[in-house]
Design a protein around this motif. Structure first.
Motif, PDB file in Angstrom:
ATOM      1  N   ARG A   1      34.258  61.281  29.644  1.00  0.00           N
ATOM      2  CA  ARG A   1      32.875  61.464  29.213  1.00  0.00           C
ATOM      3  C   ARG A   1      31.887  60.984  30.280  1.00  0.00           C
ATOM      4  N   PHE A   2      32.386  60.196  31.240  1.00  0.00           N
ATOM      5  CA  PHE A   2      31.515  59.588  32.247  1.00  0.00           C
ATOM      6  C   PHE A   2      32.045  59.915  33.640  1.00  0.00           C
ATOM      7  N   PRO A   3      31.891  61.141  34.084  1.00  0.00           N
ATOM      8  CA  PRO A   3      32.446  61.559  35.376  1.00  0.00           C
ATOM      9  C   PRO A   3      31.963  60.670  36.522  1.00  0.00           C
ATOM     10  N   GLY A   4      32.936  60.201  37.299  1.00  0.00           N
ATOM     11  CA  GLY A   4      32.603  59.390  38.472  1.00  0.00           C
ATOM     12  C   GLY A   4      32.316  57.930  38.179  1.00  0.00           C
ATOM     13  N   ALA A   5      32.356  57.535  36.919  1.00  0.00           N
ATOM     14  CA  ALA A   5      32.015  56.149  36.577  1.00  0.00           C
ATOM     15  C   ALA A   5      33.138  55.175  36.917  1.00  0.00           C
ATOM     16  N   VAL A   6      34.387  55.673  36.943  1.00  0.00           N
ATOM     17  CA  VAL A   6      35.535  54.808  37.222  1.00  0.00           C
ATOM     18  C   VAL A   6      36.389  55.454  38.299  1.00  0.00           C
ATOM     19  N   SER A   7      36.641  54.729  39.365  1.00  0.00           N
ATOM     20  CA  SER A   7      37.473  55.248  40.442  1.00  0.00           C
ATOM     21  C   SER A   7      38.953  55.056  40.116  1.00  0.00           C
ATOM     22  N   ARG A   8      39.806  55.778  40.834  1.00  0.00           N
ATOM     23  CA  ARG A   8      41.249  55.615  40.656  1.00  0.00           C
ATOM     24  C   ARG A   8      41.667  54.178  40.978  1.00  0.00           C
ATOM     25  N   ARG A   9      41.037  53.599  41.977  1.00  0.00           N
ATOM     26  CA  ARG A   9      41.347  52.217  42.352  1.00  0.00           C
ATOM     27  C   ARG A   9      41.026  51.249  41.202  1.00  0.00           C
ATOM     28  N   GLN A  10      39.864  51.428  40.568  1.00  0.00           N
ATOM     29  CA  GLN A  10      39.493  50.580  39.435  1.00  0.00           C
ATOM     30  C   GLN A  10      40.468  50.738  38.278  1.00  0.00           C
ATOM     31  N   LEU A  11      40.907  51.954  38.047  1.00  0.00           N
ATOM     32  CA  LEU A  11      41.842  52.236  36.961  1.00  0.00           C
ATOM     33  C   LEU A  11      43.172  51.524  37.205  1.00  0.00           C
ATOM     34  N   TYR A  12      43.685  51.605  38.430  1.00  0.00           N
ATOM     35  CA  TYR A  12      44.948  50.945  38.748  1.00  0.00           C
ATOM     36  C   TYR A  12      44.813  49.431  38.648  1.00  0.00           C
ATOM     37  N   ARG A  13      43.678  48.917  39.122  1.00  0.00           N
ATOM     38  CA  ARG A  13      43.468  47.466  39.050  1.00  0.00           C
ATOM     39  C   ARG A  13      43.425  46.996  37.594  1.00  0.00           C
ATOM     40  N   ALA A  14      42.744  47.774  36.739  1.00  0.00           N
ATOM     41  CA  ALA A  14      42.671  47.419  35.319  1.00  0.00           C
ATOM     42  C   ALA A  14      44.053  47.472  34.682  1.00  0.00           C
ATOM     43  N   ALA A  15      44.856  48.467  35.047  1.00  0.00           N
ATOM     44  CA  ALA A  15      46.210  48.581  34.501  1.00  0.00           C
ATOM     45  C   ALA A  15      47.060  47.379  34.896  1.00  0.00           C
ATOM     46  N   MET A  16      46.956  46.951  36.141  1.00  0.00           N
ATOM     47  CA  MET A  16      47.720  45.789  36.603  1.00  0.00           C
ATOM     48  C   MET A  16      47.286  44.523  35.878  1.00  0.00           C
ATOM     49  N   THR A  17      45.982  44.380  35.665  1.00  0.00           N
ATOM     50  CA  THR A  17      45.479  43.208  34.949  1.00  0.00           C
ATOM     51  C   THR A  17      46.001  43.189  33.524  1.00  0.00           C
ATOM     52  N   ARG A  18      45.986  44.368  32.878  1.00  0.00           N
ATOM     53  CA  ARG A  18      46.468  44.444  31.500  1.00  0.00           C
ATOM     54  C   ARG A  18      47.975  44.185  31.436  1.00  0.00           C
ATOM     55  N   ALA A  19      48.731  44.675  32.418  1.00  0.00           N
ATOM     56  CA  ALA A  19      50.176  44.441  32.444  1.00  0.00           C
ATOM     57  C   ALA A  19      50.470  42.953  32.547  1.00  0.00           C
ATOM     58  N   THR A  20      49.710  42.250  33.392  1.00  0.00           N
ATOM     59  CA  THR A  20      49.891  40.808  33.544  1.00  0.00           C
ATOM     60  C   THR A  20      49.581  40.085  32.243  1.00  0.00           C
ATOM     61  N   GLU A  21      48.510  40.529  31.558  1.00  0.00           N
ATOM     62  CA  GLU A  21      48.126  39.918  30.288  1.00  0.00           C
ATOM     63  C   GLU A  21      49.216  40.127  29.236  1.00  0.00           C
ATOM     64  N   ARG A  22      49.790  41.307  29.182  1.00  0.00           N
ATOM     65  CA  ARG A  22      50.833  41.575  28.199  1.00  0.00           C
ATOM     66  C   ARG A  22      52.092  40.759  28.495  1.00  0.00           C
ATOM     67  N   MET A  23      52.371  40.514  29.744  1.00  0.00           N
ATOM     68  CA  MET A  23      53.519  39.670  30.099  1.00  0.00           C
ATOM     69  C   MET A  23      53.295  38.237  29.634  1.00  0.00           C
ATOM     70  N   ARG A  24      52.065  37.741  29.774  1.00  0.00           N
ATOM     71  CA  ARG A  24      51.742  36.397  29.288  1.00  0.00           C
ATOM     72  C   ARG A  24      51.952  36.324  27.782  1.00  0.00           C
ATOM     73  N   GLN A  25      51.508  37.364  27.065  1.00  0.00           N
ATOM     74  CA  GLN A  25      51.665  37.383  25.615  1.00  0.00           C
ATOM     75  C   GLN A  25      53.139  37.409  25.228  1.00  0.00           C
ATOM     76  N   THR A  26      53.939  38.167  25.976  1.00  0.00           N
ATOM     77  CA  THR A  26      55.374  38.227  25.691  1.00  0.00           C
ATOM     78  C   THR A  26      56.036  36.871  25.863  1.00  0.00           C
ATOM     79  N   TRP A  27      55.584  36.130  26.870  1.00  0.00           N
ATOM     80  CA  TRP A  27      56.134  34.809  27.129  1.00  0.00           C
ATOM     81  C   TRP A  27      55.518  33.729  26.264  1.00  0.00           C
ATOM     82  N   GLY A  28      54.568  34.118  25.398  1.00  0.00           N
ATOM     83  CA  GLY A  28      54.008  33.175  24.440  1.00  0.00           C
ATOM     84  C   GLY A  28      53.003  32.209  25.011  1.00  0.00           C
ATOM     85  N   ARG A  29      52.318  32.605  26.084  1.00  0.00           N
ATOM     86  CA  ARG A  29      51.273  31.754  26.661  1.00  0.00           C
ATOM     87  C   ARG A  29      49.908  32.351  26.351  1.00  0.00           C
ATOM     88  N   PRO A  30      48.926  31.508  25.926  1.00  0.00           N
ATOM     89  CA  PRO A  30      47.595  32.039  25.602  1.00  0.00           C
ATOM     90  C   PRO A  30      46.847  32.482  26.847  1.00  0.00           C
TER      91      PRO A  30
END
Length: 293
Positions: A264-293
């Protein structure tokens, strides 16, 4: 209204709140821990920061994020301390919306003799924060609530402030410092104060942490009361999608809700930003799996 910044979107939200509660004293409580928020064209402004909370006797304790994010209830007690001459207080986060007649809403809550009105959460084993709080609130004592819109009697605020201060004095005895969502609901229940679900007063079907609602998509019905959260402008909306999308694969699947929304927002998010956000979310989910807040 509670906020941590002041810009055109927050100002728009404030004007909406004023319109809903046209016959009510409306104040702005703004967290300036990260710096002066600038001039706010309104006289009822309560500025605060972490240092103010410590001066009131509240512990410098939080398990994630920041002091006033984790202990969102701290500022409620400061508001009561600064403007103590009210019997009831309603707190609304800057990204929450209430549709309907605010005066009627407050009258109904007062008529019910409510000490606390909020949206209860299931604090059972499926709640992410349950296992962290079992030492603080054992044997079925744990409660939780989503407090982006929350109503309190003055006596409830006074009691909760006293409990936070008592815990602060003995904070070394508290292994896991309770999140505001758990602390308020659990302590209200323990004190046998009256907790009324927000749903008693209106529609809560769009009241949650996620997904967000773009402010330009917001439609509030003309009758009845409606509670909505989170409502965000485009910049915050995109940031919320990138930060909170639950499954990492959705960052890369072209047919996923995330990718459809970003389209809906063409050009608002670059591929680089998308990959960085995915990596951040993956790290967060790993913390949750290991039971750390």
């Amino acid at each position: 209204m509670k906020t941590y910044t002041w810009d055109s979107f927050v100002h728009q939200q404030f004007k909406r709140l004023q319109s809903t509660f046209s016959e009510v004293d409306v104040f702005v409580s703004i967290d300036e821990t990260n710096g002066f928020a600038g001039t706010i064209p309104y006289e009822r402004v309560l500025r605060t920061c972490n240092a103010d909370m410590l001066a009131l006797g509240f512990a410098n304790r939080f398990e994630k994020g920041s002091l006033l994010w984790w202990n969102a209830d701290y500022t409620h007690y400061q508001v009561h301390d600064r403007i103590p001459d009210y019997d009831y207080y309603l707190f609304v986060e800057y990204d929450a919306c209430i549709g309907g007649n605010g005066v009627r809403l407050l009258a109904d809550m007062i008529a019910d003799e409510a000490d606390f009105v909020s949206h209860p959460l299931d604090a059972g084993p499926q709640w992410y924060w349950n296992r962290f709080h079992t030492g603080t609130y054992p044997a079925g004592q744990l409660r939780a609530s989503l407090n982006c819109i929350s109503f309190f009697s003055a006596r409830a605020l006074k009691h909760l402030a006293q409990r936070r201060r008592a815990m602060s004095v003995n904070m070394d005895e508290t292994g896991f410092w309770p999140l505001g969502e758990a602390f308020v609901a659990s302590e209200v229940a323990a004190a046998d104060l009256t907790f009324v679900p927000l749903a008693r007063y209106g529609d809560v079907s769009r009241y949650a942490w996620f997904p967000p609602i773009l402010v330009t998509d917001l439609v509030l019905p003309v009758s009845g009361h409606t509670f909505v959260h989170p409502v965000l402008d485009q910049k915050r909306y995109i940031a919320s999608l990138l930060r909170q999308t639950h499954f990492v694969r959705h960052y890369f699947m072209h047919g996923s809700l995330l990718r459809r929304e970003l389209a809906r927002f063409p050009g608002a998010v670059s591929r680089r930003q998308l990959y960085r956000a995915a990596m951040t979310r993956a790290t967060e989910r790993m913390r949750q799996t290991w039971g750390r807040p």
